[in-house]
Design a protein around this motif. Structure first.
Motif, PDB file in Angstrom:
ATOM      1  N   PHE A  70      51.986  30.207  43.625  1.00 32.10           N
ATOM      2  CA  PHE A  70      51.218  29.141  44.268  1.00 32.10           C
ATOM      3  C   PHE A  70      49.949  28.863  43.460  1.00 32.10           C
ATOM      4  O   PHE A  70      49.061  28.158  43.914  1.00 32.10           O
ATOM      5  CB  PHE A  70      50.826  29.539  45.692  1.00 32.10           C
ATOM      6  CG  PHE A  70      51.832  29.203  46.749  1.00 32.10           C
ATOM      7  CD1 PHE A  70      52.100  27.874  47.073  1.00 32.10           C
ATOM      8  CD2 PHE A  70      52.506  30.194  47.445  1.00 32.10           C
ATOM      9  CE1 PHE A  70      53.021  27.560  48.064  1.00 32.10           C
ATOM     10  CE2 PHE A  70      53.427  29.885  48.439  1.00 32.10           C
ATOM     11  CZ  PHE A  70      53.683  28.560  48.743  1.00 32.10           C
ATOM     12  N   HIS A  71      49.864  29.509  42.288  1.00 32.31           N
ATOM     13  CA  HIS A  71      48.742  29.317  41.363  1.00 32.31           C
ATOM     14  C   HIS A  71      47.424  29.833  41.908  1.00 32.31           C
ATOM     15  O   HIS A  71      46.372  29.256  41.647  1.00 32.31           O
ATOM     16  CB  HIS A  71      48.644  27.847  40.934  1.00 32.31           C
ATOM     17  CG  HIS A  71      49.918  27.389  40.270  1.00 32.31           C
ATOM     18  ND1 HIS A  71      50.361  26.096  40.312  1.00 32.31           N
ATOM     19  CD2 HIS A  71      50.855  28.084  39.583  1.00 32.31           C
ATOM     20  CE1 HIS A  71      51.519  26.005  39.681  1.00 32.31           C
ATOM     21  NE2 HIS A  71      51.826  27.218  39.242  1.00 32.31           N
ATOM     22  N   LEU A  72      47.494  30.919  42.662  1.00 27.90           N
ATOM     23  CA  LEU A  72      46.262  31.630  43.001  1.00 27.90           C
ATOM     24  C   LEU A  72      45.917  32.530  41.825  1.00 27.90           C
ATOM     25  O   LEU A  72      46.807  32.966  41.091  1.00 27.90           O
ATOM     26  CB  LEU A  72      46.463  32.507  44.242  1.00 27.90           C
ATOM     27  CG  LEU A  72      46.728  31.801  45.575  1.00 27.90           C
ATOM     28  CD1 LEU A  72      46.892  32.831  46.692  1.00 27.90           C
ATOM     29  CD2 LEU A  72      45.590  30.844  45.910  1.00 27.90           C
ATOM     30  N   ARG A 125      45.005  38.037  49.116  1.00 22.41           N
ATOM     31  CA  ARG A 125      45.813  37.331  50.093  1.00 22.41           C
ATOM     32  C   ARG A 125      46.998  38.199  50.536  1.00 22.41           C
ATOM     33  O   ARG A 125      47.358  38.238  51.712  1.00 22.41           O
ATOM     34  CB  ARG A 125      46.309  36.017  49.486  1.00 22.41           C
ATOM     35  CG  ARG A 125      47.076  35.137  50.419  1.00 22.41           C
ATOM     36  CD  ARG A 125      46.242  34.680  51.596  1.00 22.41           C
ATOM     37  NE  ARG A 125      46.983  33.795  52.472  1.00 22.41           N
ATOM     38  CZ  ARG A 125      46.735  33.664  53.768  1.00 22.41           C
ATOM     39  NH1 ARG A 125      45.749  34.336  54.327  1.00 22.41           N
ATOM     40  NH2 ARG A 125      47.454  32.841  54.499  1.00 22.41           N
ATOM     41  N   GLU A 128      45.765  40.767  52.932  1.00 19.21           N
ATOM     42  CA  GLU A 128      45.415  40.129  54.194  1.00 19.21           C
ATOM     43  C   GLU A 128      46.671  39.855  55.034  1.00 19.21           C
ATOM     44  O   GLU A 128      46.723  40.161  56.230  1.00 19.21           O
ATOM     45  CB  GLU A 128      44.709  38.812  53.858  1.00 19.21           C
ATOM     46  CG  GLU A 128      43.945  38.163  54.974  1.00 19.21           C
ATOM     47  CD  GLU A 128      43.326  36.849  54.486  1.00 19.21           C
ATOM     48  OE1 GLU A 128      42.928  36.048  55.325  1.00 19.21           O
ATOM     49  OE2 GLU A 128      43.265  36.637  53.256  1.00 19.21           O
ATOM     50  N   LEU A 151      49.839  30.244  51.213  1.00 23.07           N
ATOM     51  CA  LEU A 151      48.804  29.208  51.083  1.00 23.07           C
ATOM     52  C   LEU A 151      48.351  28.649  52.428  1.00 23.07           C
ATOM     53  O   LEU A 151      47.767  27.577  52.468  1.00 23.07           O
ATOM     54  CB  LEU A 151      49.309  28.053  50.228  1.00 23.07           C
ATOM     55  CG  LEU A 151      48.995  28.089  48.743  1.00 23.07           C
ATOM     56  CD1 LEU A 151      49.020  26.700  48.167  1.00 23.07           C
ATOM     57  CD2 LEU A 151      47.651  28.734  48.461  1.00 23.07           C
ATOM     58  N   MET A 206      42.077  33.951  56.886  1.00 23.15           N
ATOM     59  CA  MET A 206      42.557  32.716  56.283  1.00 23.15           C
ATOM     60  C   MET A 206      41.394  31.921  55.718  1.00 23.15           C
ATOM     61  O   MET A 206      41.569  31.090  54.852  1.00 23.15           O
ATOM     62  CB  MET A 206      43.285  31.866  57.321  1.00 23.15           C
ATOM     63  CG  MET A 206      44.438  32.592  57.942  1.00 23.15           C
ATOM     64  SD  MET A 206      46.018  31.760  57.850  1.00 23.15           S
ATOM     65  CE  MET A 206      45.738  30.214  58.635  1.00 23.15           C
ATOM     66  N   THR A 241      39.141  32.894  53.835  1.00 27.66           N
ATOM     67  CA  THR A 241      38.788  33.275  52.470  1.00 27.66           C
ATOM     68  C   THR A 241      39.728  32.635  51.447  1.00 27.66           C
ATOM     69  O   THR A 241      39.552  32.805  50.252  1.00 27.66           O
ATOM     70  CB  THR A 241      38.908  34.795  52.303  1.00 27.66           C
ATOM     71  OG1 THR A 241      40.237  35.169  52.649  1.00 27.66           O
ATOM     72  CG2 THR A 241      37.929  35.528  53.186  1.00 27.66           C
ATOM     73  N   LEU A 242      40.733  31.937  51.929  1.00 25.27           N
ATOM     74  CA  LEU A 242      41.764  31.449  51.028  1.00 25.27           C
ATOM     75  C   LEU A 242      41.234  30.380  50.072  1.00 25.27           C
ATOM     76  O   LEU A 242      40.729  29.356  50.514  1.00 25.27           O
ATOM     77  CB  LEU A 242      42.898  30.867  51.862  1.00 25.27           C
ATOM     78  CG  LEU A 242      44.221  30.685  51.122  1.00 25.27           C
ATOM     79  CD1 LEU A 242      44.718  32.025  50.638  1.00 25.27           C
ATOM     80  CD2 LEU A 242      45.221  30.039  52.025  1.00 25.27           C
ATOM     81  N   PRO A 243      41.330  30.639  48.755  1.00 30.44           N
ATOM     82  CA  PRO A 243      40.842  29.630  47.824  1.00 30.44           C
ATOM     83  C   PRO A 243      41.790  28.438  47.774  1.00 30.44           C
ATOM     84  O   PRO A 243      42.985  28.572  48.027  1.00 30.44           O
ATOM     85  CB  PRO A 243      40.831  30.372  46.488  1.00 30.44           C
ATOM     86  CG  PRO A 243      41.793  31.483  46.648  1.00 30.44           C
ATOM     87  CD  PRO A 243      41.916  31.796  48.108  1.00 30.44           C
ATOM     88  N   PRO A 295      44.236  25.815  46.247  1.00 28.42           N
ATOM     89  CA  PRO A 295      45.135  25.922  45.103  1.00 28.42           C
ATOM     90  C   PRO A 295      44.733  24.917  44.024  1.00 28.42           C
ATOM     91  O   PRO A 295      44.154  23.882  44.327  1.00 28.42           O
ATOM     92  CB  PRO A 295      46.487  25.552  45.688  1.00 28.42           C
ATOM     93  CG  PRO A 295      46.163  24.683  46.844  1.00 28.42           C
ATOM     94  CD  PRO A 295      44.874  25.184  47.398  1.00 28.42           C
TER      95      PRO A 295
END
Ligand code: ATP
Ligand code: MG
Lengths: 320, 277
Positions: free
Chosen positions: A108-110, A118, A121, A155, B1, B3-5, B7
């Protein structure tokens, strides 16, 4: 798009495989932040619909948008905004839980660090922290399903597709999956879930769409649908066959549908609306008539019964 | 959730290319992790060539005659190198079919990753594996007295030709993997691979076979690679005997793989795209 935004909007989707019309004018509108249950028997076209909406399959006709993007022309935009959990758990058995989620995060390109964070988490959220470093191949069915769900959530998708998320799970694991879905919905995710169990759609969905032979044949809230199909089902089981027709006549008087008689099982079934009221009415009528019974029970109608009531024919004729 | 950067969505061709490479590498890493996590497979990967060296070098080898004389094990090793490369196709097909049948390929296709990454990742992993296989086999060879005689440059060129054959077969394997319906079908399709690696100049010279079989063996793409590597390593080989393919082995060792790649790479890509039809 005007009015309430639709997370999923399908219009006249068609897909044929040789002579089979897998989808034949499939329409569906799922408002943002709601759960839609797509209910249908084997071969109704549920998976085909989900695969088209998740950009895996191209429709032969019709159009669809997911999160506001066209599934064919803007497939990549759609893919950044959806999560998909297919009919079979698609995680890598040879990788550990954390390795699986990290890999999907990277795809997902993190960044490496973000994918790792993630993954941890999600494992925590799905109660898999203890199994994070075990290979997914060693997980129980329910754990694997949860990992599979987590993989679809890397995501925090706007729309989540779940194709029969609990098929093949025992009741405990099924409850685990249900509670995960509920918590997601509380977080604002739109969910489109397919199922063969009326019970499951009833438990989770805001609206249910019933599919038959590639199209939606009935749609509404569980309450609306139940009102339409006649709510629950009552079974009266007798000791022997002597009073079967008498009971059937009795049931057709006190319930609101046509009773079905199972001669071999000494059983008469009929749809009822109010559970308690119906049960009391039936027991009183049986008592007045002086008929002794083995058992009387109210239960949810099975998918077969729903179909019979909606289409007037049993499910096994659907694919014919 | 929270903290999710967000994309990163690649837009420029350069960014797309960078992501295609990065995604391909993530997929390749996945396969390499499998490999590392299953020591059984590594051991099997080592034992098989070792057995082949023993079996053909010593058991059958004592009865084998090298045309024009020479040490049979010197003659044998390039055959085993190429054979191992060819048998690698089984790894490719099996992996592709198992991913497709278990929904992993679909999951990848539902992700915003580069479309090419699934296949490039597979081919990177296969090439890394094959290189390691080859190194092990070269060491086995050295252990039983095989050597290269024409210097490191030619030896490297020979290794290059072997890997080129493997690379071509990766694409044949990916294509087969994408068209086969189930893991069961794989066994059937792969059954002829083993004998086909022998209807070549792997173990004996085609000149020692009945003429129709000899012709078949000479035209086997494997034979070109085997002859070319024998020449490059300076191992005893049959004096180039008459037929055009045998005389132009060096050329054919490049042409055959090039043809396979030219046919099967586009076919695989097309087939992969058609998964959505
Ligand atoms: N790849 C395919 N090739 C040929 N026919 C197909 C293909 N995929 C689906 N079908 C057919 O299309 C119809 C709809 O299939 P689909 O898988 O969408 O049903 P479903 O509602 O998901 O059923 P199930 O409950 O069994 O999962 C079926 O008749 C099926 O046989
Ligand atoms: Mg299905």
């Amino acid at each position: 798009m005007s009015g309430t935004p639709h997370a999923v909007l399908a219009e006249g989707l068609r897909k044929t495989y040789g002579p089979t019309r897998a989808l034949d004018g499939f329409d569906l509108a799922v408002p943002e932040g709601t759960v839609c249950g797509l209910l249908g028997p084997n071969g109704a076209g549920k998976t085909t619909a989900v695969r088209i909406l998740a950009t895996l399959l191209r429709a032969d006709g019709g159009r669809a948008t997911v999160a506001g993007f066209d599934v064919t022309r803007q497939a990549e935009q759609v893919r950044y905004r959806i999560g998909l959990t297919g009919q079979y758990a698609a995680v890598d058995d040879a990788l550990t839980g954390v390795q699986n989620l990290q890999m999907f995060g990277r795809l997902f390109h993190l960044s490496k660090a973000a994918a790792r964070a993630r993954a941890e988490e999600l494992l925590d959220r799905f109660g898999l922290t203890g199994a994070a470093h075990r290979k997914a191949g060693t997980y129980s069915g329910g754990m694997k399903r949860r990992l599979d769900l987590a993989a679809g959530l890397v995501l925090a998708p706007r729309v989540l597709f779940l194709d029969e998320p609990t098929t093949g799970l025992d009741p405990r694991n099924r409850n685990e999956v249900w509670s995960v879905v509920r918590s997601l919905v509380a977080g604002g995710t739109t969910v489109l879930l397919t199922t063969q169990y009326l019970d499951e759609a009833d438990q989770l969905a805001d609206r249910i769409a019933v599919m038959d032979a590639g199209r939606v044949i009935a749609e509404g809230t569980p309450a609306e649908l139940k009102a339409r199909i006649g709510g629950d089902q009552v079974d009266v089981v007798l000791r022997d066959a002597t009073h079967l027709s008498e009971v059937a006549a009795l049931l057709s008087r006190v319930t609101d549908g046509t009773p079905e008689t199972d001669e071999d099982g000494f059983r008469v079934s009929a749809p009822v609306t109010g559970r308690a009221a119906a049960l009391t009415g039936i027991l009183r009528a049986l008592d007045t008539a002086g008929i002794e019974v083995e058992d009387v029970a109210v239960r949810r109608p099975t998918l077969d019964e729903v179909f019979l009531r909606l289409t007037g024919r049993p499910t096994d004729e659907v694919t014919a | 959730m929270s903290t999710l950067p967000a994309p990163v969505i690649p837009t420029t061709p350069a960014a797309r290319f960078r992501y295609a490479v990065a995604d391909g590498w993530v997929v390749a890493r996945r396969y390499l992790t499998h490999w590392v996590q299953e020591p059984g497979r590594i051991v099997a990967g080592l034992v098989f060539p070792g057995m082949m060296v023993l079996l053909f070098g010593y058991v059958f080898g004592s009865a084998m005659q090298v045309p024009g004389g020479g040490n049979y094990r010197e003659f044998l090793m390039p055959g085993l190198f190429a054979m191992t490369m060819a048998m690698g196709i089984a790894v490719t097909v099996t992996a592709v079919v198992s991913d497709t049948s278990r929904g992993i390929t679909d999951r990848f296709r539902s992700l915003p990753m580069a479309r090419s990454a699934v296949v490039t990742g597979r081919s990177i992993a296969d090439m890394v594996n094959s290189l390691l296989d080859l190194v092990v086999l070269l060491l086995c060879g050295l252990l039983v007295g095989w050597q290269w005689h024409n210097g490191p440059g030619s030896a490297l060129a020979a290794v290059g030709l072997l890997l080129l054959l493997r690379f071509a077969l990766v694409w044949v394997g990916i294509y087969l993997g994408l068209i086969l319906p189930s893991p069961e079908a794989v066994t059937v399709v792969l059954a002829p691979v083993y004998p086909l690696t022998m209807i070549a100049n792997t173990f004996v010279s085609p000149q020692q076979m009945p003429s129709w079989l000899g012709t078949l063996a000479e035209w086997n793409p494997l034979s070109a690679t085997v002859t070319a590597t024998r020449e490059l390593f300076g191992n005893a080989g049959p004096a180039a005997g008459g037929s055009w393919v045998a005389e132009n082995a060096m050329l054919m060792a490049v042409v055959w793989p090039a043809v396979l790649i030219a046919v099967f790479l586009p076919l695989s890509v097309r087939r992969y795209r058609r998964l959505s039809h």
